[in-house]
Scaffold this motif. Structure first.
Motif, mmCIF file in Angstrom:
data_model
loop_
_atom_site.group_PDB
_atom_site.id
_atom_site.type_symbol
_atom_site.label_atom_id
_atom_site.label_comp_id
_atom_site.label_asym_id
_atom_site.label_seq_id
_atom_site.Cartn_x
_atom_site.Cartn_y
_atom_site.Cartn_z
ATOM 1 N N THR A 222 -30.360 28.827 9.863
ATOM 2 C CA THR A 222 -30.128 28.020 8.661
ATOM 3 C C THR A 222 -29.918 26.556 9.020
ATOM 4 O OG1 THR A 222 -29.199 29.941 7.527
ATOM 5 C CG2 THR A 222 -28.657 27.777 6.615
ATOM 6 N N LYS A 223 -29.158 26.300 10.071
ATOM 7 C CA LYS A 223 -28.920 24.917 10.483
ATOM 8 C C LYS A 223 -30.204 24.265 11.006
ATOM 9 C CE LYS A 223 -24.859 23.978 12.494
ATOM 10 N NZ LYS A 223 -23.651 24.159 13.345
ATOM 11 N N THR A 224 -31.063 25.056 11.637
ATOM 12 C CA THR A 224 -32.333 24.521 12.120
ATOM 13 C C THR A 224 -33.271 24.241 10.950
ATOM 14 O OG1 THR A 224 -32.013 25.762 14.176
ATOM 15 C CG2 THR A 224 -34.217 24.908 13.749
ATOM 16 N N ARG A 225 -33.254 25.092 9.947
ATOM 17 C CA ARG A 225 -34.021 24.829 8.712
ATOM 18 C C ARG A 225 -33.527 23.536 8.060
ATOM 19 N NH1 ARG A 225 -38.515 26.882 5.841
ATOM 20 N NH2 ARG A 225 -38.764 29.030 6.407
ATOM 21 N N ASN A 226 -32.213 23.374 8.010
ATOM 22 C CA ASN A 226 -31.622 22.165 7.457
ATOM 23 C C ASN A 226 -32.141 20.940 8.205
ATOM 24 O OD1 ASN A 226 -29.893 20.351 6.078
ATOM 25 N ND2 ASN A 226 -28.290 20.658 7.591
ATOM 26 N N ALA A 227 -32.167 21.022 9.533
ATOM 27 C CA ALA A 227 -32.675 19.906 10.332
ATOM 28 C C ALA A 227 -34.128 19.615 9.988
ATOM 29 C CB ALA A 227 -32.531 20.221 11.822
ATOM 30 N N HIS A 228 -34.922 20.646 9.862
ATOM 31 C CA HIS A 228 -36.342 20.499 9.501
ATOM 32 C C HIS A 228 -36.493 19.805 8.150
ATOM 33 C CE1 HIS A 228 -40.537 21.597 8.778
ATOM 34 N NE2 HIS A 228 -40.146 22.205 7.659
ATOM 35 N N TRP A 229 -35.708 20.231 7.184
ATOM 36 C CA TRP A 229 -35.818 19.668 5.834
ATOM 37 C C TRP A 229 -35.247 18.252 5.726
ATOM 38 C CZ3 TRP A 229 -33.422 24.643 3.417
ATOM 39 C CH2 TRP A 229 -34.412 25.613 3.243
ATOM 40 N N SER B 160 -20.069 27.326 13.126
ATOM 41 C CA SER B 160 -19.695 26.652 11.883
ATOM 42 C C SER B 160 -20.948 26.170 11.172
ATOM 43 C CB SER B 160 -18.793 25.450 12.191
ATOM 44 O OG SER B 160 -18.610 24.659 11.041
ATOM 45 N N GLU B 161 -20.975 26.348 9.868
ATOM 46 C CA GLU B 161 -22.119 25.829 9.134
ATOM 47 C C GLU B 161 -21.967 24.332 8.855
ATOM 48 O OE1 GLU B 161 -22.757 27.531 5.255
ATOM 49 O OE2 GLU B 161 -20.638 27.546 4.817
ATOM 50 N N GLN B 162 -20.790 23.807 9.124
ATOM 51 C CA GLN B 162 -20.499 22.384 8.914
ATOM 52 C C GLN B 162 -21.227 21.543 9.953
ATOM 53 O OE1 GLN B 162 -18.555 21.096 6.471
ATOM 54 N NE2 GLN B 162 -19.037 19.042 7.170
ATOM 55 N N LEU B 163 -21.957 20.533 9.496
ATOM 56 C CA LEU B 163 -22.621 19.604 10.408
ATOM 57 C C LEU B 163 -21.691 18.442 10.705
ATOM 58 C CD1 LEU B 163 -26.199 19.535 8.866
ATOM 59 C CD2 LEU B 163 -25.514 20.557 11.030
ATOM 60 N N HIS B 164 -21.660 18.018 11.960
ATOM 61 C CA HIS B 164 -20.787 16.933 12.374
ATOM 62 C C HIS B 164 -21.570 15.698 12.789
ATOM 63 C CE1 HIS B 164 -18.571 20.740 13.018
ATOM 64 N NE2 HIS B 164 -17.618 20.058 12.430
ATOM 65 N N GLU B 165 -22.860 15.784 12.810
ATOM 66 C CA GLU B 165 -23.715 14.693 13.278
ATOM 67 C C GLU B 165 -24.496 14.105 12.105
ATOM 68 O OE1 GLU B 165 -23.836 13.628 16.479
ATOM 69 O OE2 GLU B 165 -22.593 15.204 17.355
ATOM 70 N N LYS B 166 -25.213 13.027 12.388
ATOM 71 C CA LYS B 166 -26.041 12.359 11.376
ATOM 72 C C LYS B 166 -27.356 13.107 11.188
ATOM 73 C CE LYS B 166 -24.176 7.863 12.524
ATOM 74 N NZ LYS B 166 -24.437 6.550 13.083
#
Length: 157
Positions: A31-38, A91-97
């Motif tokens: 899910t986090k990798t999909r988020n990065a892609h989008w 964690s599903e929380q992102l800490h980076e830009k």
């Protein structure tokens, strides 16, 4: 019908339980990798957009494989967002830009965490549960994540 593969019902359950948390971690990372892609932004948008796509496609295959391993052991794979959130260590929380480097740092930490966790489960399933099949399977997963982490790390040089 319970599998008759040379492991006790108790050890089959413990091995499946160990895989449940791996599946949850894999799903969060997917899910986090999909988020990065989008959501990646910046001058390297196109190349990172394609890179993250290749990574989430690999993770999608891993998800199916882990769930099928759980089923092979005679148990049901968790399959709800709530169960994944309850079982994951990530964690599903992102800490980076939302930059390529920001997402890469975030995803790299998760891959490395997953690798460390898998190493412990490899020994546990082999030594304590005598389940060499699951231990070998998780060794393969760790190797896949090591390569994916290398690919992420290479972008940071």
């Amino acid at each position: 019908m319970e599998p008759t593969i040379g492991l006790s019902a108790e050890n089959l359950e413990k091995a499946a339980h160990a895989l449940n948390s791996v599946l949850a971690d894999e799903y969060l990372l997917y899910t986090k990798t999909r988020n990065a892609h989008w959501n990646v932004e910046g001058p390297d948008f196109h190349s990172k957009h394609l890179f993250f796509e290749s990574q989430y496609q690999q993770l999608d295959e891993i998800l199916d494989s882990v769930a099928e391993r759980i089923r092979t052991l005679g148990h049901y794979a968790p399959a709800s967002l709530k169960s994944f959130l309850d079982l994951t260590r990530l964690s599903e929380q992102l800490h980076e830009k939302n930059t390529g480097d920001g997402f890469i740092h975030e995803l790299l930490k998760d891959h490395e965490s997953l690798i460390i966790n898998l190493r412990g489960k490899i020994d546990y399933t082999a030594d304590k549960l005598h389940d060499m099949g699951t231990s070998d399977y998780m060794t393969g997963l760790a190797e896949t994540h090591e390569k994916m982490a290398w690919m992420l790390r290479a972008h940071l040089k």
